[in-house]
Scaffold this active site. Structure first.
Site, PDB file in Angstrom:
ATOM      1  N   HIS A   8       0.879  -1.118   0.224  1.00 30.71           N
ATOM      2  CA  HIS A   8      -0.028   0.219  -0.081  1.00 30.71           C
ATOM      3  C   HIS A   8       0.699   1.167   0.216  1.00 30.71           C
ATOM      4  O   HIS A   8       2.050   1.204   0.471  1.00 30.71           O
ATOM      5  CB  HIS A   8      -1.102  -0.060   1.320  1.00 30.71           C
ATOM      6  CG  HIS A   8      -0.274   0.013   2.352  1.00 30.71           C
ATOM      7  ND1 HIS A   8       0.283   1.310   2.871  1.00 30.71           N
ATOM      8  CD2 HIS A   8       0.153  -0.837   3.315  1.00 30.71           C
ATOM      9  CE1 HIS A   8       0.886   1.011   4.088  1.00 30.71           C
ATOM     10  NE2 HIS A   8       0.967  -0.257   4.412  1.00 30.71           N
ATOM     11  N   GLU A  83      -2.773  -7.533   7.711  1.00 27.28           N
ATOM     12  CA  GLU A  83      -1.070  -7.298   7.989  1.00 27.28           C
ATOM     13  C   GLU A  83      -0.742  -8.469   9.406  1.00 27.28           C
ATOM     14  O   GLU A  83      -1.844  -8.520  10.325  1.00 27.28           O
ATOM     15  CB  GLU A  83      -0.807  -5.890   8.483  1.00 27.28           C
ATOM     16  CG  GLU A  83       0.630  -5.590   8.639  1.00 27.28           C
ATOM     17  CD  GLU A  83       1.550  -5.940   7.730  1.00 27.28           C
ATOM     18  OE1 GLU A  83       1.629  -7.281   7.423  1.00 27.28           O
ATOM     19  OE2 GLU A  83       2.840  -5.190   7.591  1.00 27.28           O
TER      20      GLU A  83
END
Length: 197
Positions: A8, A83
């Site tokens: 990201h 994550e």
């Protein structure tokens, strides 16, 4: 099958060097610009995707949405791409942890998540999730290009899974900046290239 693995774009916590982990921190304007640069670089090369997946966290989902803009393809959120958990370190500044833990923090950091943070998840645990996410995406791509957008820790687990390498030297090489793209041959388990935008 080529896999394009994207981290990201930048967030304010990235800028502060604060551990985000599962906190849903949004992209900042630099992060959105990085995502647009990835999109534009792939378009210049004529890259098209058959399938795409992303972490359900907003910073990864927004990055994927920008990269796939006007392609007619949406990335599906895959919980297995959440994550890697850093447990008690989540939300803390690296500098604060370094002050309080000293060399112990450096040793943990240099280990590339092979040891979990307190109440966190190890790279090896994350690799189990990464394998499921990879298998699903590969199946959906039918041998064509695929896109995966997630985070530094879980992306490292994806690459460790693909390469079957978990030595520290390899893991250090799997670290990915917010403006880097990894391209891998999923059948051979080898990197085709890595580039910055």
């Amino acid at each position: 099958m080529p896999l394009f693995l994207v981290r990201h774009g930048q967030t304010d916590w990235n800028l502060e060097k604060r551990f985000q982990s599962r906190s849903d921190v949004p992209l900042n304007e630099t992060g959105r610009s990085q995502a647009r640069q990835v999109r534009d670089a792939l378009r210049r090369e004529g890259v098209r995707f058959r399938a795409a997946s992303c972490s359900p966290l907003g910073r990864a989902a927004e990055t994927a949405s920008i990269v796939l803009q006007d392609t007619g393809l949406d990335a599906w959120p895959d919980a297995d791409l959440m994550e890697l958990s850093v447990g008690d370190f989540e939300g803390q500044l690296e500098s604060t942890l370094k002050t309080s833990l000293g060399d112990g923090f450096d040793q943990w950091r240099d280990g590339c998540f092979t040891e979990p943070a307190p109440n966190g998840e190890s790279l090896f645990e994350a690799m189990q999730r990464a394998e499921r996410a990879l298998n699903l995406l590969i199946c959906e791509a039918h041998g064509e290009n695929s896109l995966m957008v997630a985070h530094q820790g879980i992306n490292m687990a994806v690459l460790a899974t693909l390469s079957k390498r978990t030595d520290i030297e390899s893991l250090v090489g799997f670290r990915q900046a917010n403006d880097e793209v990894e391209v891998w041959d999923t059948e051979a388990g080898v990197r085709l290239r890595k580039f910055k935008v």
